[in-house]
Design a protein around this motif. Structure first.
Motif, mmCIF file in Angstrom:
data_model
loop_
_atom_site.group_PDB
_atom_site.id
_atom_site.type_symbol
_atom_site.label_atom_id
_atom_site.label_comp_id
_atom_site.label_asym_id
_atom_site.label_seq_id
_atom_site.Cartn_x
_atom_site.Cartn_y
_atom_site.Cartn_z
ATOM 1 N N ALA A 205 0.830 -1.198 0.000
ATOM 2 C CA ALA A 205 0.000 0.000 0.000
ATOM 3 C C ALA A 205 0.867 1.252 0.000
ATOM 4 O O ALA A 205 1.901 1.311 0.670
ATOM 5 C CB ALA A 205 -0.923 -0.001 1.220
ATOM 6 N N TYR A 209 -1.625 6.035 2.326
ATOM 7 C CA TYR A 209 -2.782 5.335 2.879
ATOM 8 C C TYR A 209 -2.454 4.724 4.237
ATOM 9 O O TYR A 209 -3.275 4.754 5.159
ATOM 10 C CB TYR A 209 -3.239 4.219 1.938
ATOM 11 N N GLN A 210 -1.269 4.119 4.327
ATOM 12 C CA GLN A 210 -0.901 3.418 5.559
ATOM 13 C C GLN A 210 0.615 3.400 5.666
ATOM 14 O O GLN A 210 1.303 2.999 4.736
ATOM 15 C CB GLN A 210 -1.451 1.986 5.519
ATOM 16 N N THR A 236 -4.723 6.563 6.752
ATOM 17 C CA THR A 236 -5.613 7.521 6.079
ATOM 18 C C THR A 236 -6.342 6.734 4.989
ATOM 19 O O THR A 236 -6.065 6.880 3.798
ATOM 20 C CB THR A 236 -4.828 8.696 5.469
ATOM 21 N N PRO A 237 -7.270 5.851 5.381
ATOM 22 C CA PRO A 237 -7.844 4.910 4.413
ATOM 23 C C PRO A 237 -8.707 5.555 3.340
ATOM 24 O O PRO A 237 -8.800 5.047 2.228
ATOM 25 C CB PRO A 237 -8.666 3.957 5.286
ATOM 26 N N HIS A 238 -9.350 6.693 3.680
ATOM 27 C CA HIS A 238 -10.214 7.368 2.703
ATOM 28 C C HIS A 238 -9.491 8.620 2.231
ATOM 29 O O HIS A 238 -9.878 9.736 2.547
ATOM 30 C CB HIS A 238 -11.563 7.703 3.341
ATOM 31 N N ARG A 239 -8.427 8.400 1.472
ATOM 32 C CA ARG A 239 -7.568 9.493 1.019
ATOM 33 C C ARG A 239 -8.083 10.060 -0.291
ATOM 34 O O ARG A 239 -8.547 9.337 -1.171
ATOM 35 C CB ARG A 239 -6.147 8.948 0.812
ATOM 36 N N VAL A 248 -8.221 3.729 -6.933
ATOM 37 C CA VAL A 248 -8.241 2.469 -6.208
ATOM 38 C C VAL A 248 -8.923 1.406 -7.068
ATOM 39 O O VAL A 248 -10.003 1.626 -7.632
ATOM 40 C CB VAL A 248 -8.971 2.625 -4.858
ATOM 41 N N VAL A 316 -3.947 -1.642 -2.108
ATOM 42 C CA VAL A 316 -5.191 -0.950 -1.769
ATOM 43 C C VAL A 316 -6.240 -1.340 -2.806
ATOM 44 O O VAL A 316 -6.075 -1.049 -4.003
ATOM 45 C CB VAL A 316 -5.015 0.581 -1.767
ATOM 46 N N ARG A 648 -12.928 -1.484 1.768
ATOM 47 C CA ARG A 648 -11.597 -1.029 1.348
ATOM 48 C C ARG A 648 -10.561 -1.792 2.166
ATOM 49 O O ARG A 648 -10.573 -1.745 3.400
ATOM 50 C CB ARG A 648 -11.426 0.465 1.532
ATOM 51 N N VAL A 650 -6.533 -2.308 2.849
ATOM 52 C CA VAL A 650 -5.214 -1.698 2.717
ATOM 53 C C VAL A 650 -4.202 -2.641 3.344
ATOM 54 O O VAL A 650 -4.263 -2.921 4.545
ATOM 55 C CB VAL A 650 -5.163 -0.322 3.410
#
Length: 933
Positions: A205, A209-210, A236-239, A248, A316, A648, A650
């Motif tokens: 990822a 995001y991570q 920050t999974p919903h970037r 994605v 991701v 989602r 990641v």
């Protein structure tokens, strides 16, 4: 089976991999490994050979990847943020001259908009761009060949498949810190050969995001304790996606492959066994059957290639969730606006600006399937409900004065379908502020308004968006002004950062259970108790925005609020979400920081997942790790704004190590600073601000002491140097920035509302926004290189940033200082009239006014370049924020000057805050002193 070694270049060998049932080709000279056979000398690229299971790989890692960072002049060219995955190149970050020599200072001189600046280059939002003519500093830098040799000697030359991390020690005392290093990627993740079934750079990822605080994980808890480094993940999974970011990947199969024991989702780090019929989980090693659709393309109804599947090549991915992942049909977006219609809300212009922004944002609200619902409730000393029948342009106002037993005056037409009642809603928004223009009501029944909004949507879920301009004074949740300047700077100050009324936390948890999120927009010119009101977004995964002394008559205030409010309304949100983080055996998630409610030991409940909101998770090593690498997987089950249930996933993999030097060499200073900021805020609220500051200083002393004792020749004795790994050399400065930050610093003058809001930002901003918030950016504009402020291949070219010290301020200069939330344009007292005319269209410095401003865009090149730099600064980072611009004169208002200079964190600050050299001296004394204890 034919021996492929007969057709390989010299130095290459072929090794049969039983796990993946195919050959792995290894270069014995560099350690590079790949699934595809290399080309013979003088031959073209080989034809892809069939591997077990029909696998054909078309991509490989090139040797000497670090050279990709360097152009012909030896200038570093990092990738654009988000362009590189976590296991991409970037082990050493950037090159600085040997010995940490500082480049020569800019030559003094009068205003010259075409003068060349210092430094090895300028950078745009996407990376560095070399000047048209190299500066003296550039000419001192070695050429590509010398750099390649140097990196080879440092052990950075081997490509993917070699786990060693080269450790480079620097002396912090006198070391030159180039601010541009903070925008680079973290140390490279070097996984062992065969760890991944894919050779794609996207298999791990992207770090935006991570990211982990260490890119090589200690195998034992004792080794982790010895290193003294914090261990955690920053999520920050919903970037948001900027231009150039890859979308994605979406997996639409109805059957989702998951481990039958630990429920891990299939990912690039599983292994296939039994001829590819089964896969072994990378977390718990249990074998699972491979679903038939992995080898069958349902779209074309033909055999498929499993090795091309998104979940095996991308860290991701979004899985479209089948019905078993749904408790109810996917939730529609629901927005209930709670608007303060009291005299304060009307007089400040807040109500008019809010209603106009909502009206202009109706087309931007997520409403793909025409299911979006909207309601508007006003509140002052009573509750004002607006009833808008479908298909009508008229609306009805219903007033409820009973605040003790809140009820909905009408069961229908309060929550309306946006599409069906669009005409009536537009009419209402157009005249709503005029309806209360003559109001004399000064009370605020915020608590009852929240209860009414909750009753309206508790069965559906959705968002309560609150705009309030005064302290709640009536009904449930009424608050009193409790701020006492006498306790500022004392041990009792932390009590002002805790919630004053239990209602707000209790109500927020009730909202979370019903999938209701709360966003707070706060506008009071006086004390508003941000610490208490921010509990609502904190436990319901919402946002807090604070506009002290808001006055819409100032266009800058109206523009800032309208922009941020509009961005929140228009952003796609994830609804009714839960987050769970899984990790390899031996690792456990121990503590969570951010805006959510912890539903169980490891399940986070988020009624909404806003764009670009960050979360920090501390990790513990519970038992010794025996595997060569570990995997972290974050799963976010949510409903999209378009009404689709998705997951989602990641996934990040990190090598393990039993070598403390590799732990230090792989440390991610940005992730560490982010985690420390979250821990400091929690400590300041649960204990005392002084305890939080002490914990930060003690952590730095622990890290530096252990590094000195284990990694340097001085060992336990005193040393004139203060040593740390090169990849962590900004950590003391970031720590000092945090110690000097409004949310944490020792002061007797910081209002508790400002401190509480700063702490809310410290715990929610993604790293890309948090780092400039701790370490602001400082540009010299009067002598920036001529290409700065013009359009390059990667957008507007930005000036080279300067160290954060007033030593760089020249009396004739023009400077920009910004931290992502506020921007200062500093004008020197000896600025020549031509500069003042070109930028401000004023004849002389004396006529320049300080304070909030909007720069004019004039018909001269320099004005256009300065405006381009300012606009790009506002746009280049993720997030909805629109920083104010303040004009500051060197001999102007004292308070404004001190505020701007407080961003230069390397200088000594007010109230005896240390300079960076003083901070290093105190650290060195404690490190040397602790050596004898």
């Amino acid at each position: 089976m034919e021996d492929p070694s007969q057709q390989l270049p010299p130095g290459w060998i072929a090794q049969w991999d039983e796990t993946h049932q195919r050959h792995l080709f290894i270069d014995q000279n560099t350690g590079q490994s790949q699934w595809e056979p290399p080309a013979l000398p003088g031959a073209g690229a080989p034809a892809p050979g069939p591997a077990a299971g029909g696998h054909t790989k078309r991509r490989q890692y090139a040797a000497g990847q670090t050279q990709a960072y360097y152009g012909e002049s030896g200038v570093v060219h990092p990738p654009a943020p988000g362009d590189m995955a976590g296991n991409a190149v970037g082990g050493s970050s950037f090159f600085t001259p040997a010995g940490g020599d500082q480049p020569p200072a800019q030559p003094s001189g009068f205003y010259n908009p075409t003068a060349m600046g210092q430094g090895p280059g300028v950078f745009s939002a996407g990376g560095f761009v070399a000047p048209a003519q190299p500066s003296a500093y550039q000419q001192q830098q070695p050429q590509v060949g010398a750099l390649t040799d140097q990196f080879s000697q440092m052990g950075l030359q081997p490509g993917y498949g070699q786990k060693q991390f080269a450790l480079h020690t620097v002396n912090l005392v006198g070391a030159f810190l180039d601010p541009r290093e903070l925008v680079g990627p973290p140390p490279e993740i070097r996984l062992p050969p065969g760890a991944c079934v894919s050779q794609e750079v996207t298999a791990n990822a992207d770090y935006t995001y991570q990211r982990c605080t260490m890119n090589a994980i200690p195998t034992t808890n004792s080794l982790l304790g010895k290193a003294k480094l914090p261990f955690g993940l920053i999520l920050t999974p919903h970037r948001s996606l900027k231009e150039g970011d890859a979308a994605v990947q979406v997996v639409t199969d109805q059957v989702i492959a998951r481990c039958r024991r630990c429920r891990t989702y299939i990912n690039p780090y599983v292994t296939f066994i039994d001829g590819g019929a089964r896969w072994k989980c990378c977390m718990c090693n249990v074998s699972n059957e491979v679903p038939q659709m992995f080898d069958w393309d349902q779209a074309t109804n033909t055999p498929g290639d499993r090795w091309k599947r998104a979940e095996l090549n991308h860290g991701v991915v979004d899985f479209v969730a089948p019905t078993e992942y749904m408790v109810r049909p996917p939730q529609a977006p629901v927005y209930v606006f709670l608007l303060d219609v009291s005299q304060h809300g009307v007089a400040s212009g807040m109500l008019a600006t809010a209603t106009r922004t909502i009206l202009e944002s109706l087309d931007r609200l997520p409403n793909t399937d025409n299911r979006t619902k909207v309601a508007i409730i006003g509140f002052d000393t009573a509750l004002h409900f607006f009833c808008v029948p479908s298909g009508s342009t008229e609306s009805t106002l219903l007033v409820v004065s009973d605040l003790d037993d809140v009820f909905l005056p009408k069961p229908t037409d309060l929550l309306i379908n946006l599409t069906e009642a669009r005409a009536g809603l537009e009419t209402l928004l157009g005249r709503l502020s005029d309806m209360f223009v003559d109001t004399h009501s000064v009370g605020s029944a915020l608590g009852p308004a929240l209860q009414a909004g909750f009753k309206l949507i508790s069965s559906l879920g959705g968002k309560l968006i609150v705009c309030t301009s005064t302290l709640p004074t009536l009904g449930t949740g009424a608050l009193k002004a409790r701020e006492d300047p006498k306790v500022f700077g004392t041990s009792k100050e932390s009590s002002l950062l805790q919630a004053a009324d239990a209602f707000y936390k209790t109500f927020a948890i009730e909202c979370s259970r019903s999938q209701v999120s709360v966003d707070m927009f706060l506008f009071s010119a006086q004390y508003q108790d941000v610490a208490t009101l921010s509990c609502l977004p904190h436990y319901t995964a919402g946002n807090t925005f604070f506009y002290p002394a808001f006055n819409a008559a100032r266009s800058e205030d109206a523009i800032k609020f309208a922009h941020e409010f509009g961005e929140i309304l228009a952003s796609p949100i994830c609804l009714e979400a839960v987050i769970r983080v899984r990790a390899s055996r031996g690792l456990r998630m121990s503590s969570f920081h951010g805006n959510f409610f912890v539903r169980s030991t490891d399940l986070l409940s988020l009624p909404a997942v806003p764009l670009d909101q960050s979360y920090a998770i501390e990790v513990q090593i519970e038992e010794n790790i025996t595997s060569p690498f570990v995997v972290f997987q974050t799963a976010v089950l949510h409903t999209t704004s378009d009404g689709e249930r998705r997951i989602r996933v990641v996934t990040s993999a990190y090598p393990t190590t039993s070598n403390i030097s590799e732990v230090y060499a792989s440390a991610d200073q940005v992730a560490i600073a982010t985690l420390l900021a979250n821990k400091a805020v929690e400590r300041s609220i649960s204990s005392k601000l002084e305890d939080a500051r002490d914990a930060l200083s003690n952590k730095m002393v622990d890290i530096l002491t252990t590094y000195k004792n284990t990694m340097t020749s001085s060992g336990g004795g005193a040393s004139a140097a203060l040593s740390i790994a090169d990849n962590m050399k900004f950590l003391p400065l970031l720590t000092l920035g945090l110690l000097k930050h409004v949310g944490i610093r020792q002061s007797t003058q910081i209002p508790s509302d400002l401190r509480a809001y700063a702490q809310a930002l410290l715990t929610t901003l993604p790293s890309q926004l948090l780092i400039p918030y701790l370490h602001p950016t400082f540009y010299g504009l009067h002598n920036m290189p001529p290409e700065c402020g013009t359009i390059g291949e990667q957008g507007v070219i930005m000036p080279p940033p300067l160290p954060l010290t007033s030593e760089r301020l020249e009396r004739h200069g023009l400077y920009l200082i910004e931290d992502g939330q506020t921007m200062f344009l500093w004008v020197g007292r000896d600025a020549v009239p031509q500069l003042i005319m070109d930028v401000f269209e004023l004849p002389a410095y004396e006529q320049l006014r300080t304070g909030k401003a909007t720069l004019p865009l004039l018909e001269n090149v320099f004005s256009q370049r300065v405006n381009a730099v300012i606009n790009k600064t506002r746009e280049m980072r993720r997030g909805p924020y629109w920083p104010h611009l303040y004009i500051v004169k060197e001999d102007g208002e004292a308070a404004m000057r001190l505020w701007a200079l407080s961003m230069l964190v390397q200088d000594r600050g007010a109230e005896n805050l240390p300079s960076y050299p003083q901070f290093l001296t105190s650290l060195k004394e404690r490190v040397n002193g602790s050596s004898y204890t």
